[in-house]
Design a protein around this motif. Structure first.
Motif: not given
Length: 336
Positions: A159-171
């Motif tokens: 899990r990443n605290a930065e929403p955009a980075r987290h969404q990119r990681a999950v994608a």
């Protein structure tokens, strides 16, 4: 000369470079010995920067074999950007067919952020987190259950605290084509490669691609597909490198493994007989298996039950167990 890590890599050099990370470490038979960790750098113009690594644990072969093949197959002219490949990150462990390094007992995936003047494993971890990971947009660390565990094919991101980075990681995790995936939250000080990647500013992706200290047709196929899919999704290549496309894959089911009660652990020496298979959905209280005591043949085997419901994601392959060994784990399906 007697500490740290040395290399001759030029990260701006175009083409393919196959060389070593060298870690000085004096041993009985060789006072000026260096641990040689193979590394390949492939670059062509501007574009994404992806680091692929395997052999974090030495007895996890799907990633090691697949990345060795990728080194041979990937032509610099086919890529845009940079691909760095560490096929045997913990090389001493790989060569000894062990989870941890025989030189220092080091578990690389518990050694981050490392120490430049420490043991070889600690020095390597320091270089990876401080020097190599920050040069890459994505770090993909391939694992499997190793010699002692059978594991459901599962991808993982932190899990990443930065929403955009987290969404990119999950994608990106979902793009791998794995049947299951985790979003882990091991905290800012996590000693794992994924914790290190996050601290270095890279998107970290990992996964379990097999187990049992072996490679199978199925485990190698899913590993090749995941590597190809990530490189395509990242924009480094425009078509698969390791294997041709094999049709559409299903959606990734997200799982949660966050409580010790989701595992069954041995509390004494014994012999475990499973009653459920990998991938089965089980209920709380359902029979997981039996624990035998072959040193007391007059005592009946003990029934072991799951404390929580979920999907069986791993089981111990070695029948003989000691106190503290994890026998089985279940994970909870969660909405995507």
């Amino acid at each position: 000369m007697h500490s740290g890590l040395v290399h001759s890599l030029d990260f701006d050099r175009a083409g393919k470079t196959l060389t070593y990370l060298s870690i000085p470490f004096s041993i009985d038979r060789s006072p000026y010995f260096q641990v040689k960790v193979p590394i390949c750098l492939i670059r062509n113009g501007e574009g994404p920067s992806v680091l692929l690594m395997a052999g974090n644990h030495g007895d996890e072969y799907e990633g090691e074999l697949s990345l060795a093949r990728l080194i041979r197959k990937l032509d610099p002219d086919r890529i845009s950007g940079r691909v760095t490949i560490l096929p045997m990150a913990n090389t001493p462990a790989v060569m000894a067919a062990k989870r941890c390094s025989p030189l220092d007992g080091g578990n690389l995936n518990r050694a981050f952020p490392g120490d430049p003047s420490g043991t070889p494993t600690s020095r390597l971890a320091h270089f990876l987190e401080g020097e190599l990971f920050p040069r890459h947009d994505i770090v993909f660390d391939l694992h499997s259950g190793g010699t002692s565990m059978e594991h459901l094919p599962t991808a993982l991101v932190e899990r990443n605290a930065e929403p955009a980075r987290h969404q990119r990681a999950v994608a990106l995790m979902k793009s791998l084509g794995m049947p299951y995936g985790f979003v882990a939250d091991n905290g800012a000080a996590s000693p794992t490669s994924m914790g290190a990647a996050r601290r270095a500013g890279a998107i970290g992706i990992s996964g379990e691609f097999g187990g049992g200290g072996t490679a199978t047709v199925d485990s190698m196929a899913i590993t090749a597909r995941a590597i190809d899919s990530l490189l395509v999704a990242a924009g480094v290549v425009d078509e698969p490198v390791l294997a041709p496309p094999n049709g559409a894959v299903g959606a990734t089911q997200l799982l949660s493994l966050s409580r010790h009660s989701q595992g069954i652990y041995a509390t004494r020496r014994g012999w475990f007989e499973p009653a459920t298979r990998l991938g089965e959905r089980v209920a709380a209280g359902q029979l997981a298996g039996w624990y035998h005591d072959l040193e007391r043949l007059d005592v009946s085997e003990e029934a072991l039950n799951f404390a929580e419901a979920g999907i069986v994601i791993s089981r111990r392959l070695h029948t003989m167990c000691e106190a503290g060994d994890c026998l089985m784990q279940v994970a909870e399906p969660v909405p995507a």
